[in-house]
Design a protein around this motif. Structure first.
Motif, PDB file in Angstrom:
ATOM      1  N   LEU A 167      -2.940  17.323   6.519  1.00 15.42           N
ATOM      2  CA  LEU A 167      -1.623  17.646   5.974  1.00 15.42           C
ATOM      3  C   LEU A 167      -1.536  17.388   4.477  1.00 15.42           C
ATOM      4  CD1 LEU A 167       0.670  16.204   8.803  1.00 15.42           C
ATOM      5  CD2 LEU A 167      -0.048  18.566   8.435  1.00 15.42           C
ATOM      6  N   GLY A 168      -2.663  17.238   3.828  1.00 20.24           N
ATOM      7  CA  GLY A 168      -2.686  17.064   2.377  1.00 20.24           C
ATOM      8  C   GLY A 168      -3.003  15.669   1.901  1.00 20.24           C
ATOM      9  N   GLY A 169      -2.908  14.663   2.767  1.00 16.18           N
ATOM     10  CA  GLY A 169      -3.245  13.299   2.372  1.00 16.18           C
ATOM     11  C   GLY A 169      -2.202  12.609   1.529  1.00 16.18           C
ATOM     12  N   GLY A 170      -0.987  13.151   1.425  1.00 16.86           N
ATOM     13  CA  GLY A 170       0.056  12.491   0.660  1.00 16.86           C
ATOM     14  C   GLY A 170       0.613  11.276   1.382  1.00 16.86           C
ATOM     15  N   SER A 171       1.447  10.535   0.699  1.00 16.37           N
ATOM     16  CA  SER A 171       2.035   9.331   1.293  1.00 16.37           C
ATOM     17  C   SER A 171       3.439   9.139   0.750  1.00 16.37           C
ATOM     18  CB  SER A 171       1.189   8.086   0.983  1.00 16.37           C
ATOM     19  OG  SER A 171       1.157   7.844  -0.409  1.00 16.37           O
ATOM     20  N   LEU A 172       4.270   8.494   1.539  1.00 12.85           N
ATOM     21  CA  LEU A 172       5.639   8.166   1.142  1.00 12.85           C
ATOM     22  C   LEU A 172       5.858   6.679   1.378  1.00 12.85           C
ATOM     23  CD1 LEU A 172       8.489   8.760   0.252  1.00 12.85           C
ATOM     24  CD2 LEU A 172       9.018   9.578   2.552  1.00 12.85           C
ATOM     25  N   THR A 173       6.023   5.937   0.299  1.00 15.88           N
ATOM     26  CA  THR A 173       6.270   4.502   0.355  1.00 15.88           C
ATOM     27  C   THR A 173       7.759   4.253   0.228  1.00 15.88           C
ATOM     28  OG1 THR A 173       4.153   4.205  -0.786  1.00 15.88           O
ATOM     29  CG2 THR A 173       5.572   2.288  -0.596  1.00 15.88           C
ATOM     30  N   CYS A 174       8.275   3.313   1.006  1.00 16.90           N
ATOM     31  CA  CYS A 174       9.717   3.072   1.045  1.00 16.90           C
ATOM     32  C   CYS A 174      10.006   1.599   0.797  1.00 16.90           C
ATOM     33  CB  CYS A 174      10.298   3.509   2.393  1.00 16.90           C
ATOM     34  SG  CYS A 174      12.092   3.365   2.489  1.00 16.90           S
ATOM     35  N   PHE A 175      10.977   1.332  -0.077  1.00 13.39           N
ATOM     36  CA  PHE A 175      11.482  -0.013  -0.347  1.00 13.39           C
ATOM     37  C   PHE A 175      12.947  -0.080   0.072  1.00 13.39           C
ATOM     38  CE2 PHE A 175       8.475  -1.297  -4.073  1.00 13.39           C
ATOM     39  CZ  PHE A 175       7.424  -1.305  -3.188  1.00 13.39           C
ATOM     40  N   PRO A 176      13.249  -0.336   1.341  1.00  8.89           N
ATOM     41  CA  PRO A 176      14.651  -0.555   1.701  1.00  8.89           C
ATOM     42  C   PRO A 176      15.123  -1.925   1.237  1.00  8.89           C
ATOM     43  CG  PRO A 176      13.253  -0.836   3.622  1.00  8.89           C
ATOM     44  CD  PRO A 176      12.348  -0.389   2.504  1.00  8.89           C
TER      45      PRO A 176
ATOM     46  N   VAL B 238       5.948  15.279  -0.998  1.00  7.95           N
ATOM     47  CA  VAL B 238       4.774  14.873  -0.219  1.00  7.95           C
ATOM     48  C   VAL B 238       4.118  16.092   0.428  1.00  7.95           C
ATOM     49  CG1 VAL B 238       4.019  13.599   1.823  1.00  7.95           C
ATOM     50  CG2 VAL B 238       5.537  12.519   0.186  1.00  7.95           C
ATOM     51  N   ILE B 239       4.939  16.976   0.996  1.00  8.80           N
ATOM     52  CA  ILE B 239       4.408  18.133   1.714  1.00  8.80           C
ATOM     53  C   ILE B 239       3.950  19.219   0.762  1.00  8.80           C
ATOM     54  CG2 ILE B 239       4.929  19.895   3.440  1.00  8.80           C
ATOM     55  CD1 ILE B 239       4.768  17.079   4.560  1.00  8.80           C
ATOM     56  N   THR B 240       4.748  19.517  -0.254  1.00  8.03           N
ATOM     57  CA  THR B 240       4.436  20.635  -1.145  1.00  8.03           C
ATOM     58  C   THR B 240       3.498  20.257  -2.281  1.00  8.03           C
ATOM     59  OG1 THR B 240       6.417  20.196  -2.473  1.00  8.03           O
ATOM     60  CG2 THR B 240       6.629  21.727  -0.614  1.00  8.03           C
ATOM     61  N   GLY B 241       3.668  19.053  -2.831  1.00 11.15           N
ATOM     62  CA  GLY B 241       2.849  18.654  -3.970  1.00 11.15           C
ATOM     63  C   GLY B 241       1.749  17.678  -3.646  1.00 11.15           C
ATOM     64  N   GLU B 242       1.698  17.192  -2.380  1.00 10.78           N
ATOM     65  CA  GLU B 242       0.674  16.228  -1.953  1.00 10.78           C
ATOM     66  C   GLU B 242       0.663  15.003  -2.866  1.00 10.78           C
ATOM     67  OE1 GLU B 242      -3.000  18.285  -1.655  1.00 10.78           O
ATOM     68  OE2 GLU B 242      -2.285  19.723  -0.167  1.00 10.78           O
ATOM     69  N   LEU B 243       1.845  14.528  -3.230  1.00  7.94           N
ATOM     70  CA  LEU B 243       1.990  13.383  -4.118  1.00  7.94           C
ATOM     71  C   LEU B 243       2.262  12.118  -3.309  1.00  7.94           C
ATOM     72  CD1 LEU B 243       4.231  14.948  -6.923  1.00  7.94           C
ATOM     73  CD2 LEU B 243       1.777  14.535  -6.996  1.00  7.94           C
ATOM     74  N   PRO B 244       2.113  10.936  -3.923  1.00  6.31           N
ATOM     75  CA  PRO B 244       2.487   9.678  -3.249  1.00  6.31           C
ATOM     76  C   PRO B 244       3.801   9.122  -3.800  1.00  6.31           C
ATOM     77  CG  PRO B 244       0.827   9.236  -4.931  1.00  6.31           C
ATOM     78  CD  PRO B 244       1.191  10.692  -5.058  1.00  6.31           C
ATOM     79  N   PRO B 245       4.956   9.684  -3.436  1.00  7.71           N
ATOM     80  CA  PRO B 245       6.221   9.207  -4.003  1.00  7.71           C
ATOM     81  C   PRO B 245       6.606   7.816  -3.489  1.00  7.71           C
ATOM     82  CG  PRO B 245       6.440  11.416  -3.055  1.00  7.71           C
ATOM     83  CD  PRO B 245       5.160  10.844  -2.567  1.00  7.71           C
TER      84      PRO B 245
ATOM     85  N   GLY C  51       0.818  -1.203   0.000  1.00  8.13           N
ATOM     86  CA  GLY C  51       0.000   0.000   0.000  1.00  8.13           C
ATOM     87  C   GLY C  51       0.852   1.253   0.000  1.00  8.13           C
ATOM     88  N   CYS C  52       0.287   2.359  -0.456  1.00  5.71           N
ATOM     89  CA  CYS C  52       0.986   3.646  -0.455  1.00  5.71           C
ATOM     90  C   CYS C  52       1.148   4.125   0.991  1.00  5.71           C
ATOM     91  CB  CYS C  52       0.206   4.667  -1.268  1.00  5.71           C
ATOM     92  SG  CYS C  52       0.158   4.332  -3.037  1.00  5.71           S
ATOM     93  N   GLY C  53       2.382   4.358   1.390  1.00  6.06           N
ATOM     94  CA  GLY C  53       2.696   4.723   2.755  1.00  6.06           C
ATOM     95  C   GLY C  53       3.282   3.580   3.563  1.00  6.06           C
ATOM     96  N   GLN C  54       3.500   2.442   2.912  1.00  8.62           N
ATOM     97  CA  GLN C  54       4.025   1.261   3.592  1.00  8.62           C
ATOM     98  C   GLN C  54       5.540   1.189   3.432  1.00  8.62           C
ATOM     99  OE1 GLN C  54       2.067  -2.343   2.415  1.00  8.62           O
ATOM    100  NE2 GLN C  54       3.514  -3.686   3.448  1.00  8.62           N
ATOM    101  N   ARG C  55       6.192   0.518   4.364  1.00  8.56           N
ATOM    102  CA  ARG C  55       7.621   0.244   4.292  1.00  8.56           C
ATOM    103  C   ARG C  55       7.806  -1.253   4.078  1.00  8.56           C
ATOM    104  NH1 ARG C  55       8.100   2.665  10.082  1.00  8.56           N
ATOM    105  NH2 ARG C  55       6.194   1.430  10.030  1.00  8.56           N
ATOM    106  N   GLU C  56       8.213  -1.643   2.887  1.00  8.03           N
ATOM    107  CA  GLU C  56       8.343  -3.050   2.524  1.00  8.03           C
ATOM    108  C   GLU C  56       9.805  -3.360   2.237  1.00  8.03           C
ATOM    109  OE1 GLU C  56       6.546  -6.892   1.859  1.00  8.03           O
ATOM    110  OE2 GLU C  56       5.821  -5.023   2.729  1.00  8.03           O
ATOM    111  N   LEU C  57      10.380  -4.231   3.027  1.00 12.34           N
ATOM    112  CA  LEU C  57      11.785  -4.578   2.895  1.00 12.34           C
ATOM    113  C   LEU C  57      11.977  -5.610   1.793  1.00 12.34           C
ATOM    114  CD1 LEU C  57      14.757  -4.668   3.945  1.00 12.34           C
ATOM    115  CD2 LEU C  57      13.987  -6.408   5.570  1.00 12.34           C
ATOM    116  N   ILE C  58      13.025  -5.431   0.995  1.00 13.28           N
ATOM    117  CA  ILE C  58      13.441  -6.405  -0.015  1.00 13.28           C
ATOM    118  C   ILE C  58      14.767  -6.982   0.457  1.00 13.28           C
ATOM    119  CG2 ILE C  58      14.026  -6.791  -2.429  1.00 13.28           C
ATOM    120  CD1 ILE C  58      12.379  -4.343  -3.141  1.00 13.28           C
ATOM    121  N   VAL C  59      14.762  -8.262   0.807  1.00 11.88           N
ATOM    122  CA  VAL C  59      15.931  -8.887   1.414  1.00 11.88           C
ATOM    123  C   VAL C  59      16.291 -10.130   0.616  1.00 11.88           C
ATOM    124  CG1 VAL C  59      14.459 -10.146   3.043  1.00 11.88           C
ATOM    125  CG2 VAL C  59      16.879  -9.824   3.569  1.00 11.88           C
ATOM    126  N   GLY C  60      17.585 -10.328   0.422  1.00  9.86           N
ATOM    127  CA  GLY C  60      18.044 -11.490  -0.334  1.00  9.86           C
ATOM    128  C   GLY C  60      19.553 -11.463  -0.512  1.00  9.86           C
TER     129      GLY C  60
END
Length: 488
Positions: free
Chosen positions: A309-318, A250-257, A160-169
């Protein structure tokens, strides 16, 4: 009576106190790191300048045996060699990076300098490299799905948008390929992607960039790079600069990066090198005791913001690299406890030709299933159950001398499902095509095909124009391919 002789000592005392606050002295130097004394107004992430006009960043405050305040700092752009006794001057400001529309479709270094410029309008704003993560009140539940274009992930491990999903291998098991496919799948969406390369070779970074150029996918992408030849300071700072860039939009453009950190195991090694140079006490595997906090304050910046706060989200794939498939390592277990799930890749599956080599038993998502589309959830439920039965039966069949006909049929069906999961790199599949493929597998239309013909059937099905599937049901299209090509 002249009051001036009485006020001079007071003014001199104020000047001395001010100098003690804003000035410091270098007492030791290292490879990109310095130890300071004085500078009493120093704070974490504070910036100072040296006599050679280099910029420094405060990362550690501690006391020595005589209870004097010592400051561990990093030199961001060392120009001339610094000697012991050189003075520094505090700027009383946080470390910032210059961001704006000029960073879109560009390549940046860890301190914000443009390596490759897209030529967009030069609208630049200073933004703090390290900022506090949003609080609980400022967040909301994940409600939007992020499609990676990989049928094995979107069906069984939804994100989901706003989730932190680890890629491990392990090394060379397809971790970067999953990231690139996720970038390519956002080509016609509103998701802005930031790819952060930490400690990789220049040739591999160039290969990733050229592959995205060939697919015409750099116009919604920004890259930050700290190569293996870069200093440990730049490799450490690059992760936080990479988090600041999507946070700005996320803050200025209210985007889901989407933020991809490739990879955090090298980031941890860089931080370990910095702390050993600062002569700070080491912990397990020579990592500092605060390595968990280093990664948590980085990954906690990913969130689904509230509508206030605009409803944006930041999704992260570490991304974490393991050794011999051991996911119980120090850094990997730390990041697993921080993130909302992990995608585990298996070297055995990779060598057997199953791509992407996702280990379903170790992979999990804790948040994304809520945001999964109901149509995908409907067709993927039966598929995940059948695949779980296949894995269990396959492990049992290795010890059984003779199997019944029903068990053989289940094994053959499971092998067809595994063939459906196979997907070549740089070829993401849209959500509607994924639902169509899984629905065909549930309708037993592929039972007449041999296992080696399943891949050819899927290629023919994906070559059909999308507008055709709007007029003709997918099962009729599949029956036409079976009758015309395979004579089934």
């Amino acid at each position: 009576m002249n009051p001036q002789p009485q006020t001079l000592p007071i003014m001199l005392l104020v000047t001395i106190e001010k100098n003690i606050l804003i000035y410091g002295v270098i007492i030791s130097t290292g490879y990109g790191v310095v130890t300071l004394e004085g500078l009493l107004i120093a704070f974490i992430s504070g910036v100072f300048t040296t006599q050679s006009f280099s910029i420094g960043l405060v990362v550690n405050l501690y006391q020595n045996d005589t209870m004097n305040l010592l400051i561990g700092a990093l030199l961001l752009n060392p120009r001339n060699p610094l000697d012991q006794g050189s003075t520094v001057h505090a700027l009383s400001s946080l470390a910032t990076i210059i961001l704006g529309d000029c960073t879109i479709a560009s390549i940046l270094d860890p301190v914000g300098n443009l390596i490759f410029n897209s030529g967009r309008i030069n609208m630049q704003y200073p933004w703090a490299i390290e900022s506090p993560a949003p609080g609980i009140i400022d967040r909301q539940s994940v409600t939007e799905a992020l499609q990676t274009g990989l049928i094995a992930i979107d069906s069984s491990i939804p994100i989901g948008c706003g989730q932190r999903e680890l890629i491990v291998g392990d090394r060379q098991t397809g971790k970067t390929s999953i990231s690139i496919d996720s970038i390519l799948n956002q080509k016609y969406s509103t998701i802005f992607t930031v790819y952060t390369s930490l400690g990789q070779s220049s040739s591999s970074i160039l290969q990733v960039f050229l592959s995205l150029v060939q697919k015409d996918a750099i116009f919604y992408l920004s890259m930050l790079m700290a190569t293996a030849s870069s200093s440990a300071v730049h490799q450490y700072l690059c992760a936080y600069s990479g988090a600041a860039l999507p946070e700005f939009f996320v803050i200025t453009g209210e985007l889901p990066p989407l933020l991809i950190l490739d990879d955090l195991s090298r980031h941890a090694c860089a931080y370990r090198e910095i702390y050993l140079l600062l002569r700070r006490p080491a912990g397990r595997e020579a990592y500092p005791g605060e390595i968990f906090f280093v990664h948590s304050r980085l990954l906690e910046r990913s969130a689904k913001l509230s509508y206030n706060l605009g409803g944006g989200s930041l999704t992260c794939f570490p991304v974490i690299e393991t050794l011999a498939g051991d996911v119980s390592g120090y850094i990997s277990t730390n990041v697993i406890s921080i993130t909302d799930g992990q995608i585990a890749l298996s070297a055995d599956l990779f060598l057997s030709g199953i791509l992407p080599a996702i280990d379903v038993g170790l992979s999990v998502t804790r948040v994304g299933s809520i945001a999964q589309w109901y149509g995908m959830k409907y067709v993927a439920g039966f598929y995940k159950l059948e695949l779980a039965h296949f894995v269990e039966l396959q492990s049992f069949s290795q010890f059984a001398a003779d199997l019944g006909q029903e068990s053989k049929n289940r094994l053959t069906k499971g092998l067809r499902l595994v063939e459906i999961l196979k997907q070549s790199s740089r070829s993401p599949i849209s959500l509607t095509r994924q639902v169509g493929i899984l629905s065909l597998a549930n309708q037993k239309l592929l039972k007449a095909l041999s296992i080696k013909d399943v891949g050819l059937f899927l290629n023919l099905y994906l070559d059909i124009p999308a507008w055709t599937l709007l007029l003709i049901p997918p099962n009729l299209v599949a029956k036409s391919i079976l009758c015309c090509v395979f004579k089934a």
